[in-house]
Design a protein around this motif. Structure first.
Motif, PDB file in Angstrom:
ATOM      1  N   SER A 101       0.849  -1.182   0.000  1.00  0.00           N
ATOM      2  CA  SER A 101       0.000   0.000   0.000  1.00  0.00           C
ATOM      3  C   SER A 101       0.889   1.238   0.000  1.00  0.00           C
ATOM      4  O   SER A 101       2.090   1.157   0.280  1.00  0.00           O
ATOM      5  CB  SER A 101      -0.907   0.002   1.222  1.00  0.00           C
ATOM      6  OG  SER A 101      -0.120   0.126   2.409  1.00  0.00           O
ATOM      7  N   GLU A 102       0.288   2.385  -0.288  1.00  0.00           N
ATOM      8  CA  GLU A 102       1.056   3.622  -0.272  1.00  0.00           C
ATOM      9  C   GLU A 102       1.624   3.892   1.110  1.00  0.00           C
ATOM     10  O   GLU A 102       2.761   4.356   1.268  1.00  0.00           O
ATOM     11  CB  GLU A 102       0.171   4.788  -0.702  1.00  0.00           C
ATOM     12  CG  GLU A 102       0.929   6.042  -1.078  1.00  0.00           C
ATOM     13  CD  GLU A 102       1.648   5.910  -2.413  1.00  0.00           C
ATOM     14  OE1 GLU A 102       2.866   6.178  -2.455  1.00  0.00           O
ATOM     15  OE2 GLU A 102       1.000   5.527  -3.414  1.00  0.00           O
ATOM     16  N   GLU A 103       0.833   3.575   2.116  1.00  0.00           N
ATOM     17  CA  GLU A 103       1.291   3.801   3.491  1.00  0.00           C
ATOM     18  C   GLU A 103       2.445   2.876   3.846  1.00  0.00           C
ATOM     19  O   GLU A 103       3.441   3.301   4.449  1.00  0.00           O
ATOM     20  CB  GLU A 103       0.135   3.595   4.476  1.00  0.00           C
ATOM     21  CG  GLU A 103       0.534   3.833   5.934  1.00  0.00           C
ATOM     22  CD  GLU A 103      -0.644   3.695   6.882  1.00  0.00           C
ATOM     23  OE1 GLU A 103      -0.435   3.862   8.109  1.00  0.00           O
ATOM     24  OE2 GLU A 103      -1.757   3.403   6.415  1.00  0.00           O
ATOM     25  N   GLN A 104       2.343   1.607   3.462  1.00  0.00           N
ATOM     26  CA  GLN A 104       3.409   0.644   3.749  1.00  0.00           C
ATOM     27  C   GLN A 104       4.696   1.033   3.027  1.00  0.00           C
ATOM     28  O   GLN A 104       5.788   0.998   3.611  1.00  0.00           O
ATOM     29  CB  GLN A 104       2.968  -0.756   3.324  1.00  0.00           C
ATOM     30  CG  GLN A 104       3.952  -1.856   3.702  1.00  0.00           C
ATOM     31  CD  GLN A 104       3.467  -3.230   3.283  1.00  0.00           C
ATOM     32  OE1 GLN A 104       2.439  -3.376   2.613  1.00  0.00           O
ATOM     33  NE2 GLN A 104       4.214  -4.260   3.671  1.00  0.00           N
ATOM     34  N   SER A 106       5.550   4.032   1.986  1.00  0.00           N
ATOM     35  CA  SER A 106       6.060   5.281   2.568  1.00  0.00           C
ATOM     36  C   SER A 106       6.789   5.018   3.877  1.00  0.00           C
ATOM     37  O   SER A 106       7.836   5.627   4.151  1.00  0.00           O
ATOM     38  CB  SER A 106       4.904   6.260   2.798  1.00  0.00           C
ATOM     39  OG  SER A 106       4.317   6.648   1.579  1.00  0.00           O
ATOM     40  N   ASN A 107       6.234   4.123   4.679  1.00  0.00           N
ATOM     41  CA  ASN A 107       6.894   3.799   5.957  1.00  0.00           C
ATOM     42  C   ASN A 107       8.244   3.132   5.734  1.00  0.00           C
ATOM     43  O   ASN A 107       9.208   3.399   6.462  1.00  0.00           O
ATOM     44  CB  ASN A 107       5.996   2.905   6.801  1.00  0.00           C
ATOM     45  CG  ASN A 107       4.991   3.690   7.621  1.00  0.00           C
ATOM     46  OD1 ASN A 107       5.347   4.478   8.490  1.00  0.00           O
ATOM     47  ND2 ASN A 107       3.713   3.494   7.335  1.00  0.00           N
ATOM     48  N   THR A 184       4.318  12.872  -0.060  1.00  0.00           N
ATOM     49  CA  THR A 184       3.515  11.661   0.131  1.00  0.00           C
ATOM     50  C   THR A 184       4.136  10.756   1.186  1.00  0.00           C
ATOM     51  O   THR A 184       3.422  10.180   2.016  1.00  0.00           O
ATOM     52  CB  THR A 184       3.380  10.893  -1.203  1.00  0.00           C
ATOM     53  OG1 THR A 184       2.732  11.736  -2.164  1.00  0.00           O
ATOM     54  CG2 THR A 184       2.557   9.627  -1.027  1.00  0.00           C
ATOM     55  N   TYR A 188       2.122   9.830   4.737  1.00  0.00           N
ATOM     56  CA  TYR A 188       1.726   8.472   5.084  1.00  0.00           C
ATOM     57  C   TYR A 188       2.578   7.858   6.189  1.00  0.00           C
ATOM     58  O   TYR A 188       2.097   7.000   6.936  1.00  0.00           O
ATOM     59  CB  TYR A 188       1.785   7.566   3.844  1.00  0.00           C
ATOM     60  CG  TYR A 188       0.578   7.693   2.954  1.00  0.00           C
ATOM     61  CD1 TYR A 188      -0.578   6.973   3.209  1.00  0.00           C
ATOM     62  CD2 TYR A 188       0.598   8.542   1.854  1.00  0.00           C
ATOM     63  CE1 TYR A 188      -1.690   7.089   2.391  1.00  0.00           C
ATOM     64  CE2 TYR A 188      -0.498   8.672   1.027  1.00  0.00           C
ATOM     65  CZ  TYR A 188      -1.650   7.946   1.297  1.00  0.00           C
ATOM     66  OH  TYR A 188      -2.743   8.073   0.487  1.00  0.00           O
TER      67      TYR A 188
END
Length: 254
Positions: A101-104, A106-107, A184, A188
């Motif tokens: 995912s975008e969040e994963q 980004s992290n 981004t 995130y």
């Protein structure tokens, strides 16, 4: 001295040459013994001064290297977190069917590239000793060798860290293009709790990087350089540091 002078005068007056010569030799021996005793006392005092000075240096160096060890332990943890995150990203570039995912994503990016790597040991006392020539006051030859080699080893470490910084910048440069967004990553990732800025209405996805060969190549180089920094540089440096601390502890007198 008047007592000895009177004896010499009596012996000369009585023409006892042999007795006088024996007495003169004995007097010379007494003078030599007195000089030797004085030298021994003086040398003993100087040795105590030098020993006290060495102990001061040893304890100071022990404090410095203990702090440097704490810094190196923390730095190894950060560097390891960096290359573990980079490896996870490479797993996604290898298997595109399992997209994060975008969040994963980004992290993982924030985890791997938020902190640069630079070992900054405490060397003020050691540098002072080297510059003043006081390193010779360390009596243990093995310890002197370790301390002398420590500075040159740090130069090698700095060179490796510079190589790692270059590979890190190559990855970050890809987020300075119009098609990718550092914002981004911050929005995130957990970084948004540390940096306050207005949220964008038009979020640009960075997932396209997973299809980029250039991105994958840069990630590979970053991962390999980061991993090599630990295995070939930080771990041997930690061994040297522990050896120095062990020698210091053995030489310090309670």
């Amino acid at each position: 001295m008047k007592f000895f002078r009177k004896i010499r005068q009596k012996l000369v007056a009585k023409n006892k040459l042999r007795s006088y010569l024996l007495y003169a030799v004995g007097e010379i021996i007494l003078v030599v013994i007195g000089i030797l005793i004085a030298l021994a006392i003086n040398n003993g005092q100087e040795n105590k001064i030098l020993e006290k000075k060495e102990q001061t240096y040893l304890k100071g160096l022990q404090g410095e290297f203990e702090i440097s060890k704490q810094k190196l332990v923390k730095l190894i943890e950060i560097n390891r977190r960096n290359y573990i995150g980079a490896k996870q990203i490479l797993e996604f570039t290898t298997n595109l069917e399992v997209a994060p995912s975008e969040e994963q994503f980004s992290n993982l990016l924030y985890q791997s590239f938020s902190f640069d790597i630079a070992f900054n040991p405490n060397n003020s006392l050691l540098n002072e000793m080297i510059n003043s020539g006081s390193l010779k006051d360390i009596t243990n030859p093995d310890l002197r060798i370790y301390l002398t080699n420590w500075i040159s080893t740090l130069d090698d470490i700095a060179g490796q860290e510079q190589d790692l910084a270059i590979e890190r910048e190559k990855v970050l440069d890809m987020f300075r293009r119009d098609e990718n967004s550092i914002r981004t990553v911050f929005e995130y990732a957990n970084a948004k709790q540390q940096v306050s800025f207005p949220k964008s209405d038009n979020t640009i996805s960075n997932l396209n990087l997973l299809h980029s060969v250039a991105f994958e190549n840069n990630m590979f180089m970053f991962y390999l350089t980061s991993y090599s920094t630990e295995e070939s540089h930080y771990n041997p440096l930690m061994q040297n540091l522990n050896s120095i601390l062990k020698l210091l502890e053995a030489e310090i007198k309670e």
